[in-house]
Design an enzyme around this catalytic site. Structure first.
Site, PDB file in Angstrom:
ATOM      1  N   GLU A  72      43.631  41.048  -9.522  1.00  0.00           N
ATOM      2  CA  GLU A  72      44.695  41.639 -10.343  1.00  0.00           C
ATOM      3  C   GLU A  72      44.143  42.402 -11.553  1.00  0.00           C
ATOM      4  OE1 GLU A  72      47.768  38.766 -11.144  1.00  0.00           O
ATOM      5  OE2 GLU A  72      48.542  39.991 -12.784  1.00  0.00           O
ATOM      6  N   ARG A  77      24.413  50.422 -12.797  1.00  0.00           N
ATOM      7  CA  ARG A  77      23.441  50.320 -11.689  1.00  0.00           C
ATOM      8  C   ARG A  77      22.670  51.613 -11.437  1.00  0.00           C
ATOM      9  NH1 ARG A  77      22.135  45.226  -9.742  1.00  0.00           N
ATOM     10  NH2 ARG A  77      23.825  43.940 -10.492  1.00  0.00           N
ATOM     11  N   ASP A 110      25.328  40.443 -14.205  1.00  0.00           N
ATOM     12  CA  ASP A 110      25.887  39.963 -15.474  1.00  0.00           C
ATOM     13  C   ASP A 110      24.824  39.301 -16.340  1.00  0.00           C
ATOM     14  OD1 ASP A 110      28.524  40.869 -15.375  1.00  0.00           O
ATOM     15  OD2 ASP A 110      29.091  39.268 -14.005  1.00  0.00           O
ATOM     16  N   SER A 168      29.427  45.160 -13.770  1.00  0.00           N
ATOM     17  CA  SER A 168      28.080  44.778 -13.313  1.00  0.00           C
ATOM     18  C   SER A 168      27.638  45.647 -12.125  1.00  0.00           C
ATOM     19  CB  SER A 168      28.039  43.295 -12.929  1.00  0.00           C
ATOM     20  OG  SER A 168      28.931  43.020 -11.867  1.00  0.00           O
ATOM     21  N   HIS A 169      28.572  46.371 -11.496  1.00  0.00           N
ATOM     22  CA  HIS A 169      28.201  47.214 -10.357  1.00  0.00           C
ATOM     23  C   HIS A 169      28.733  48.633 -10.470  1.00  0.00           C
ATOM     24  CE1 HIS A 169      27.158  43.205  -9.098  1.00  0.00           C
ATOM     25  NE2 HIS A 169      26.279  43.784  -8.280  1.00  0.00           N
TER      26      HIS A 169
END
Ligand SMILES: NC(=O)C1=CN([C@@H]2O[C@H](COP(=O)(O)OP(=O)(O)OC[C@H]3O[C@@H](n4cnc5c(N)ncnc54)[C@H](OP(=O)(O)O)[C@@H]3O)[C@@H](O)[C@H]2O)C=CC1
Ligand SMILES: O=C(O)C1=NCCCC1
Length: 337
Positions: free
Chosen positions: A308, A53, A189, A48-49
């Site tokens: 993780e 973007r 998202d 999402s980033h």
């Protein structure tokens, strides 16, 4: 059949993104900072980033809403306090400009605060805290975004998606890092789901009439998001507004007006980072204690630590290259001209 993908060395992706930023009006230094940040998100599978973007970064720069050449002004306020005026530019170069001073204050006073205002943060927040943990420090950061979240019990959106990120060293292990929006889902998202034509789980947002909806397009077309965890997430989101905006001198999520800058997407707000040196209270034992906590969590059945998945993706990217879909690749080529 799965969609075709490119696998790039991290450095190649970084250079390409840097070229795009510079081509669209940033200084070389700002381009380096943003390209590293965005390529790191892509490398870690923080989609999402990541490169998703880039079109919005470019439209924002082209709109004149953000100053891609801003020179952040660092103010040494007190023994444990640094303030930065990002001068209407991006938050990452502002953090970079103050970082050395912040760390030296945290090491000498045991704790130091960095208050950034007049800044635009359009990225994942973990890259801002993780490096402190790699140096043995504990870090917490908050940033507010743009009005799109209805406070619990209210009828209209007011808060931003307002993430909180935390990082702490862990002996013999990757640092412990979490980074989460205080909304039920990040705005990025929602955009990705809308693009893919997917529905969201229940409880993420409302449509323009305030009715619950799972349709991301309805949320984006005049609807809004909900805080995660009802009144608890709402309280955390309120805290983020206070710390990232009221305390730094930045805008609340509802205080800026970008309507005169079509294409502008980056929230013009503030950011707070708190850095603590655990050596001041427990000598060199903190990282061992972190490890013990993780061990005990695993002993009761924990399968996945926050952060993780990203570290695994990072390892995979180091072996196989950073994955970019064919569609993303074509988009990047177009932006690079
Ligand atoms: N700049 C801005 O204004 C804003 C930026 N954002 C960014 O959006 C990004 C996404 O936020 P969000 O959607 O809330 O993040 P997620 O809900 O995907 O993840 C939140 C955290 O929980 C961890 N996690 C997720 N699932 C599990 C699980 N099953 N077990 C254990 N841990 C888990 C993640 O680790 P892992 O990473 O390893 O999956 C992460 O640390 C963040 O990077 C945030 O900073 C969001 C809002 C505004
Ligand atoms: O995903 C989000 O939510 C946001 N990301 C970048 C800044 C705006 C909000």
């Amino acid at each position: 059949m799965s969609a075709p993908v490119h696998h790039l060395p991290f450095a190649d992706l970084e250079v390409l993104l840097q070229q795009i930023f510079e081509r669209h009006g940033t200084s070389a230094e700002v381009a380096r900072s943003l390209a590293y940040n965005c390529a790191s998100a892509q490398r870690d599978g923080a989609h999402s980033h990541g490169v998703f973007r880039m079109p919005a970064y470019v439209s924002t720069l082209n709109s004149g809403w953000v100053d891609g050449k801003a020179q952040p002004q660092v103010e040494d306020v007190a023994s444990g306090y640094v303030r930065v005026d990002a001068q209407g530019g991006f938050a990452q170069p502002a953090l970079a400009a103050a970082r050395e001073l912040l760390v030296s204050k945290a090491r000498s006073a045991g704790i130091a605060v960095l208050a950034i205002h007049n800044s635009h943060h359009f990225a994942a927040l973990w890259p801002d805290v993780e490096p402190f943990a790699e140096e043995g420090l504990v870090a917490l950061s908050v940033v507010n975004s743009m009005t799109c979240v209805v406070p619990h019990g209210a009828q209209q959106p007011l808060f931003g998606t307002n993430p909180i990120a935390f990082a702490a060293p862990c002996a013999g292990n990757d640092p412990i890092v979490f980074d989460m929006a205080t909304s039920a889902i990040a705005h990025g998202d929602v955009q990705i789901a809308a693009r893919k034509g997917e529905l969201l789980p229940e409880g993420m947002g409302v449509d323009s009439a305030g009715e619950p909806t799972c349709d991301p397009k309805a949320i984006l077309a005049g609807g809004a998001l909900l805080p995660f965890g009802g009144h608890k997430g709402s309280a955390l989101s309120m805290m983020v507004e206070l710390l990232a905006a009221a305390l730094t001198g930045g805008n609340f999520s509802f205080e800026f007006d970008w309507s005169q800058h079509p294409g502008a997407k980056t929230p013009w707000t503030g950011q707070l980072i708190i850095v603590i040196d655990p050596a001041k209270s427990v000598g060199n034992r903190f990282a061992e204690r972190s490890r013990e906590l993780v061990r005990q969590m695993q002993a009761v059945g924990l399968q996945r630590m926050p952060g993780e998945r990203r570290f695994r993706e990072r390892e995979l990217s180091a072996r196989e290259g950073v994955m970019v879909t064919a569609e993303e690749w074509a988009g990047l080529q177009a932006l690079a001209g």
